[in-house]
Design an enzyme around this catalytic site. Structure first.
Site, PDB file in Angstrom:
ATOM      1  N   ASP A  53      37.452  72.676  35.233  1.00 55.98           N
ATOM      2  CA  ASP A  53      38.634  73.077  34.453  1.00 55.98           C
ATOM      3  C   ASP A  53      38.631  74.576  34.122  1.00 55.98           C
ATOM      4  OD1 ASP A  53      39.038  70.240  34.261  1.00 55.98           O
ATOM      5  OD2 ASP A  53      37.731  70.216  32.515  1.00 55.98           O
ATOM      6  N   GLU A 264      48.589  66.318  33.444  1.00 49.75           N
ATOM      7  CA  GLU A 264      47.729  67.126  32.574  1.00 49.75           C
ATOM      8  C   GLU A 264      47.617  68.528  33.161  1.00 49.75           C
ATOM      9  OE1 GLU A 264      43.958  65.130  32.509  1.00 49.75           O
ATOM     10  OE2 GLU A 264      43.526  65.553  34.618  1.00 49.75           O
TER      11      GLU A 264
END
Length: 364
Positions: A53, A264
């Site tokens: 991420d 997301e």
């Protein structure tokens, strides 16, 4: 830590086998699985710990990477992502795009966040004045995801967390975009990210599976959220707003359109006075993007930035460095395990018509 490299893809091959039946031998053909390593577009940037991420920014000419820190977990894998049981953050810096990232050590630990219980998922960072702000999600002691803020005098930390989460915050994946003097924070993630549980404005504790509170397939998909940040960067500076992601005909992308709907990993960058909202489609594993004329949207769907990577999740950031655009992302090349990822990067190209050339992270 020695990270294992066990990733493989299965290819079917037909090979002759010799079988003995009733005392006689004969040639037969049987399909068997043969393992072959995939060919990746990019190499891992960090190999001594697992990272995922990656949120990337350039502060004062230096590249800073703010990833999540994957760890081995004894938590059983489930649809809520409980096995993604990260507990701290490391910050990395690069003097230029070809430099090896430098690990500046632990910048924030869950034990240093009074309100947080577990699962320090994907973070982001921002600079305002001479202060640096780390935005992160974590589950509180009721196992509800909230967004937190931590502050430092250095881009690499250590960061000191505020004693409470941001007022009115929920869900995951904060991303901060600076537009002139204004700062906007985007967030949200469905299923394990709990965004679907806030559809009424209150948390719905149904006790059902994480995707039980989603809208029907023919209804508009759940929207990510945006709010301008307060002057002190510690709270929402306005009532959060839903972001509309539209089809080319102006209608909202539907919940059943898993190839294009938001899941997301929101991120915003600006190119030629247009705002690009990119995000993960989740269970279809694309990084998709949409374009708008305002940081609030609406954004019109355009296509795919990054095709699926090895591993279940796909999460990214897009940043301009020395006049060129790059996408930072992750996959599971080093481990082959869904929850043990490694960050990578690749050059990104905006085409003349404003669209983005699709990137294939696994070479054919």
């Amino acid at each position: 830590m020695n990270l294992k490299s066990i990733s493989r893809v299965a290819l079917l091959a037909t090979i002759p086998l010799f079988a003995i039946s009733c005392g006689e031998s004969k040639d037969t053909e049987e399909e068997v699985e043969v393992s072959e390593a995939p060919k990746f577009l990019s190499k891992p940037l960090v190999s001594h710990i697992y990272t995922a991420d990656p949120s990337v920014h350039v502060f004062d000419g230096t590249i800073y990477i703010y990833p999540s820190h994957d760890v081995e977990s004894v938590v059983e894998e489930d649809d809520s992502g409980a096995h993604f049981n990260m507990r701290d953050y490391h910050v990395f810096s690069m003097t230029d795009i070809n430099a090896e990232p430098v690990d500046h050590g632990r910048a924030l630990d869950v034990d240093d966040v009074k309100w947080a219980k577990r699962q320090m998922w994907a973070p982001d960072a921002a600079k305002k004045g001479d202060k640096y702000y780390l935005y992160f999600p974590a589950k509180d002691f009721d196992d509800i995801f909230r967004l937190g803020v931590a502050v430092s005098d250095s881009p690499t930390g250590p960061f000191t967390a505020q004693p409470e989460p941001m007022k009115g915050s929920y869900s995951i994946d904060p991303a901060v975009f600076q537009d002139g003097e204004e700062y906007y924070i985007y967030w949200g993630g469905i299923w394990g990210g709990q965004l679907q549980k806030w559809r009424t404005g209150e948390y719905l504790s149904t006790g059902k599976s994480p995707y039980a509170d989603e809208p029907e397939d023919d209804e508009p998909a759940i929207s990510p959220m945006v709010a301008k940040l307060s002057d002190d960067m510690l709270e929402f500076g306005e009532e959060p707003k839903k972001i509309a992601i539209l089809d080319q005909d102006g209608t909202p992308i539907k919940a059943g359109d898993h190839e294009r709907r938001f899941f997301e990993a929101a991120w915003v960058h600006k190119h030629n006075d247009k705002y690009y909202f990119s995000y993960s489609t989740g269970d279809t594993h694309n990084i998709a993007y949409a374009i708008g004329d305002s940081p609030y949207g609406p954004f019109t769907y355009q296509g795919v930035v990054l095709k699926p990577v090895q591993g279940w999740t796909n999460h990214h950031s897009i940043v301009k460095i020395d006049g060129k655009w790059y996408i930072f992302y992750h996959d599971t090349e080093l481990s082959g395990e869904t929850h043990l990822r490694n960050i990578k990067m690749a050059e990104l190209e905006h085409l003349a018509d404003g669209t983005i050339k699709t990137i294939e992270p696994i070479l054919k």
